[in-house]
Design a protein around this motif. Structure first.
Motif, PDB file in Angstrom:
ATOM      1  N   VAL A  50      15.118  10.710  -6.210  1.00 18.73           N
ATOM      2  CA  VAL A  50      13.755  11.154  -6.507  1.00 18.73           C
ATOM      3  C   VAL A  50      12.822  10.843  -5.347  1.00 18.73           C
ATOM      4  O   VAL A  50      12.007  11.669  -4.916  1.00 18.73           O
ATOM      5  CB  VAL A  50      13.250  10.488  -7.822  1.00 18.73           C
ATOM      6  N   VAL A  51      12.954   9.650  -4.802  1.00 21.55           N
ATOM      7  CA  VAL A  51      12.042   9.199  -3.736  1.00 21.55           C
ATOM      8  C   VAL A  51      12.242   9.983  -2.452  1.00 21.55           C
ATOM      9  O   VAL A  51      11.317  10.130  -1.672  1.00 21.55           O
ATOM     10  CB  VAL A  51      12.267   7.682  -3.517  1.00 21.55           C
ATOM     11  N   SER A  52      13.425  10.516  -2.248  1.00 20.05           N
ATOM     12  CA  SER A  52      13.668  11.273  -1.007  1.00 20.05           C
ATOM     13  C   SER A  52      12.802  12.535  -0.942  1.00 20.05           C
ATOM     14  O   SER A  52      12.706  13.146   0.117  1.00 20.05           O
ATOM     15  CB  SER A  52      15.147  11.635  -0.900  1.00 20.05           C
ATOM     16  N   HIS A  53      12.163  12.898  -2.027  1.00 19.88           N
ATOM     17  CA  HIS A  53      11.258  14.062  -2.032  1.00 19.88           C
ATOM     18  C   HIS A  53       9.792  13.672  -1.869  1.00 19.88           C
ATOM     19  O   HIS A  53       8.931  14.532  -1.856  1.00 19.88           O
ATOM     20  CB  HIS A  53      11.441  14.845  -3.332  1.00 19.88           C
ATOM     21  N   PHE A  54       9.503  12.374  -1.760  1.00 19.07           N
ATOM     22  CA  PHE A  54       8.134  11.915  -1.537  1.00 19.07           C
ATOM     23  C   PHE A  54       7.700  12.229  -0.111  1.00 19.07           C
ATOM     24  O   PHE A  54       8.532  12.332   0.779  1.00 19.07           O
ATOM     25  CB  PHE A  54       8.023  10.399  -1.745  1.00 19.07           C
ATOM     26  N   SER A  98       0.831  -1.204   0.000  1.00 21.86           N
ATOM     27  CA  SER A  98       0.000   0.000   0.000  1.00 21.86           C
ATOM     28  C   SER A  98       0.867   1.257   0.000  1.00 21.86           C
ATOM     29  O   SER A  98       0.492   2.272  -0.575  1.00 21.86           O
ATOM     30  CB  SER A  98      -0.950   0.001   1.196  1.00 21.86           C
ATOM     31  N   GLY A  99       2.042   1.200   0.636  1.00 20.20           N
ATOM     32  CA  GLY A  99       2.970   2.337   0.597  1.00 20.20           C
ATOM     33  C   GLY A  99       3.532   2.569  -0.787  1.00 20.20           C
ATOM     34  O   GLY A  99       3.749   3.703  -1.205  1.00 20.20           O
ATOM     35  N   ILE A 100       3.772   1.480  -1.523  1.00 22.47           N
ATOM     36  CA  ILE A 100       4.255   1.597  -2.904  1.00 22.47           C
ATOM     37  C   ILE A 100       3.188   2.253  -3.772  1.00 22.47           C
ATOM     38  O   ILE A 100       3.472   3.163  -4.549  1.00 22.47           O
ATOM     39  CB  ILE A 100       4.631   0.202  -3.459  1.00 22.47           C
ATOM     40  N   VAL A 101       1.968   1.812  -3.623  1.00 25.65           N
ATOM     41  CA  VAL A 101       0.875   2.326  -4.457  1.00 25.65           C
ATOM     42  C   VAL A 101       0.596   3.792  -4.117  1.00 25.65           C
ATOM     43  O   VAL A 101       0.343   4.607  -5.011  1.00 25.65           O
ATOM     44  CB  VAL A 101      -0.391   1.457  -4.272  1.00 25.65           C
ATOM     45  N   ARG A 102       0.674   4.152  -2.841  1.00 26.35           N
ATOM     46  CA  ARG A 102       0.351   5.519  -2.425  1.00 26.35           C
ATOM     47  C   ARG A 102       1.551   6.460  -2.511  1.00 26.35           C
ATOM     48  O   ARG A 102       1.477   7.602  -2.086  1.00 26.35           O
ATOM     49  CB  ARG A 102      -0.176   5.522  -0.997  1.00 26.35           C
ATOM     50  N   LEU A 103       2.655   5.998  -3.074  1.00 27.32           N
ATOM     51  CA  LEU A 103       3.874   6.792  -3.257  1.00 27.32           C
ATOM     52  C   LEU A 103       4.388   7.370  -1.931  1.00 27.32           C
ATOM     53  O   LEU A 103       4.638   8.568  -1.816  1.00 27.32           O
ATOM     54  CB  LEU A 103       3.663   7.911  -4.281  1.00 27.32           C
ATOM     55  N   ARG A 104       4.579   6.512  -0.966  1.00 33.45           N
ATOM     56  CA  ARG A 104       5.151   6.913   0.321  1.00 33.45           C
ATOM     57  C   ARG A 104       6.646   6.658   0.307  1.00 33.45           C
ATOM     58  O   ARG A 104       7.155   5.764  -0.360  1.00 33.45           O
ATOM     59  CB  ARG A 104       4.494   6.156   1.473  1.00 33.45           C
ATOM     60  N   ARG A 105       7.369   7.446   1.077  1.00 37.64           N
ATOM     61  CA  ARG A 105       8.820   7.425   1.040  1.00 37.64           C
ATOM     62  C   ARG A 105       9.427   6.110   1.525  1.00 37.64           C
ATOM     63  O   ARG A 105      10.346   5.580   0.908  1.00 37.64           O
ATOM     64  CB  ARG A 105       9.366   8.564   1.883  1.00 37.64           C
ATOM     65  N   GLY A 106       8.959   5.572   2.618  1.00 35.28           N
ATOM     66  CA  GLY A 106       9.589   4.408   3.241  1.00 35.28           C
ATOM     67  C   GLY A 106       9.754   3.208   2.334  1.00 35.28           C
ATOM     68  O   GLY A 106      10.872   2.715   2.135  1.00 35.28           O
ATOM     69  N   PRO A 107       8.676   2.684   1.759  1.00 37.42           N
ATOM     70  CA  PRO A 107       8.817   1.506   0.893  1.00 37.42           C
ATOM     71  C   PRO A 107       9.648   1.769  -0.363  1.00 37.42           C
ATOM     72  O   PRO A 107      10.423   0.918  -0.789  1.00 37.42           O
ATOM     73  CB  PRO A 107       7.383   1.160   0.524  1.00 37.42           C
TER      74      PRO A 107
END
Length: 62
Positions: A56-60, A6-15
């Motif tokens: 890129v992900v560090s800005h999520f 769910s974190g991947i789908v919701r574009l969350r930083r941790g996953p």
């Protein structure tokens, strides 16, 4: 596992950071192994993809 997906789908930083870190580590292992030429050939691209993905992900949002 459900929280991770769910974190991947919701574009969350941790996953996404975890996935990028795994890609970087995989690329380094591929670079240092002496047996398979295909792994050595693709190691730079895998490491580069993981690094750019991490930047890129560090800005999520968290």
């Amino acid at each position: 596992m459900r929280d991770f997906l769910s974190g991947i789908v919701r574009l969350r930083r941790g996953p996404w950071e975890m996935l990028a870190t795994v890609l970087i580590a995989l690329g380094v292992v591929m670079l240092m192994q002496p047996l398979f030429l295909w792994a050595y050939t693709w190691s730079f691209l895998v490491t580069l993809t993981g690094t750019v993905m991490f930047l890129v992900v560090s800005h999520f949002p968290e």
